[in-house]
Scaffold this active site. Structure first.
Site, PDB file in Angstrom:
ATOM      1  N   ALA A  16     -85.065  -1.720  22.557  1.00 49.93           N
ATOM      2  CA  ALA A  16     -85.192  -3.015  21.874  1.00 49.93           C
ATOM      3  C   ALA A  16     -86.206  -3.876  22.612  1.00 49.93           C
ATOM      4  O   ALA A  16     -86.629  -3.558  23.731  1.00 49.93           O
ATOM      5  CB  ALA A  16     -83.844  -3.734  21.819  1.00 49.93           C
ATOM      6  N   SER A 140     -88.882 -12.487  35.942  1.00 51.17           N
ATOM      7  CA  SER A 140     -88.608 -13.649  35.093  1.00 51.17           C
ATOM      8  C   SER A 140     -88.992 -14.913  35.838  1.00 51.17           C
ATOM      9  O   SER A 140     -88.958 -14.961  37.076  1.00 51.17           O
ATOM     10  CB  SER A 140     -87.118 -13.710  34.736  1.00 51.17           C
ATOM     11  OG  SER A 140     -86.786 -14.939  34.101  1.00 51.17           O
ATOM     12  N   TYR A 153     -78.167 -14.127  37.860  1.00 48.31           N
ATOM     13  CA  TYR A 153     -79.316 -13.652  37.099  1.00 48.31           C
ATOM     14  C   TYR A 153     -80.621 -14.061  37.782  1.00 48.31           C
ATOM     15  O   TYR A 153     -81.505 -13.233  38.019  1.00 48.31           O
ATOM     16  CB  TYR A 153     -79.293 -14.184  35.669  1.00 48.31           C
ATOM     17  CG  TYR A 153     -80.552 -13.827  34.906  1.00 48.31           C
ATOM     18  CD1 TYR A 153     -80.808 -12.505  34.552  1.00 48.31           C
ATOM     19  CD2 TYR A 153     -81.495 -14.803  34.588  1.00 48.31           C
ATOM     20  CE1 TYR A 153     -81.983 -12.155  33.883  1.00 48.31           C
ATOM     21  CE2 TYR A 153     -82.673 -14.463  33.921  1.00 48.31           C
ATOM     22  CZ  TYR A 153     -82.905 -13.144  33.583  1.00 48.31           C
ATOM     23  OH  TYR A 153     -84.082 -12.798  32.936  1.00 48.31           O
TER      24      TYR A 153
END
Length: 255
Positions: A16, A140, A153
């Protein structure tokens, strides 16, 4: 160029979002791609769509034994991996640290840290032996800019930043490149749905924005891989124009 002569890339989390887009783009660039992920049916659908340039390979990066077996379990003609894209990862929850589900923390650590450590360690020796290769990691902006609820995270993405920099130090003098690609707000993937477990809340994350897309990430990876072999892109940070790093927070109720 025959199929056997095409360079090989391995993309984790290819079922995905970023992983699917990166797989498609690398194939356009002339790569064969080992597309890995946990959802086997999606891998086979991607292989059907892209043809024999895709090798669907069911893999959970948190399964250490399966990852460590890659150098010998892959078909002989696919073992010399030239580009490893460590894309598999996830965020779970936005609760404050004292409210979070500890199992969510453990899952993020196992996938976002353990997964990239294991895949890198499995495939890097072959790259060193051949003296060529490129390790690409999907980090990120959360690895640099904290925000409430990011806790583990964000810390896992900060690990990506330090891991890539230290890998470059170890690889000094080798013709092996290492890159951390760090996107900000990006739509068109399952990221927010997995994190929030609510379709409406996930859609609200992108309401009235023009976020990055998985194709933006794939095009960036393509450019990095296509740079001259002597050029290493250490770190590249991406945000949509509707996003910027927030200023430091100040609580004015405690004075």
């Amino acid at each position: 160029m025959t199929l056997d002569s095409m360079p090989v890339a391995l993309v984790t989390g290819a079922t995905a979002g970023f992983g699917t887009a990166i797989t498609r783009k690398l194939i356009k660039d002339g790569y064969r791609v080992i597309a890995t992920g946990r959802r086997e049916e999606r891998l086979h659908a991607l292989a059907k769509e892209q043809g024999e340039a895709v090798l669907p390979w069911p893999l959970d990066v948190a399964d250490n034994a399966a990852v460590r077996a890659l150098p010998t379990s892959l078909p002989a003609g696919w073992r010399n991996v030239d580009v490893l894209v460590n894309n598999a990862g996830l965020a779970l929850g936005l609760q404050k640290a004292w409210e979070t589900n500890i199992d969510d923390w453990e899952t993020m650590i196992a996938t976002n840290i353990g997964g990239i450590v294991e895949t890198t360690r499995a495939l890097l020796p072959g790259m060193v032996q051949r003296n060529r290769g490129h390790l690409i990691f999907l980090g990120s902006t959360a690895g640099r800019y904290p925000y409430p609820g990011s806790n583990v995270y964000g810390a896992s993405k900060a690990f990506v930043d330090q891991f890539t920099q230290n890998l470059r130090s170890d690889l000094l003098g080798k013709s092996i490149r290492v890159t951390n690609v760090a996107p900000g707000l990006c739509g068109g993937s399952e990221f927010s749905l997995v994190r929030l477990k609510d379709g409406n809340k996930a859609e609200a994350v992108y309401e009235n924005t023009s976020p990055l897309t998985p194709e933006d990430i794939a095009n960036t990876v393509s450019w990095i891989v296509g740079c001259p072999p002597h050029m290493n892109v250490n770190y590249i940070e991406m945000m949509p124009t509707c996003q910027a790093a927030a200023g430091l927070a100040v609580d004015r109720t405690m004075g």
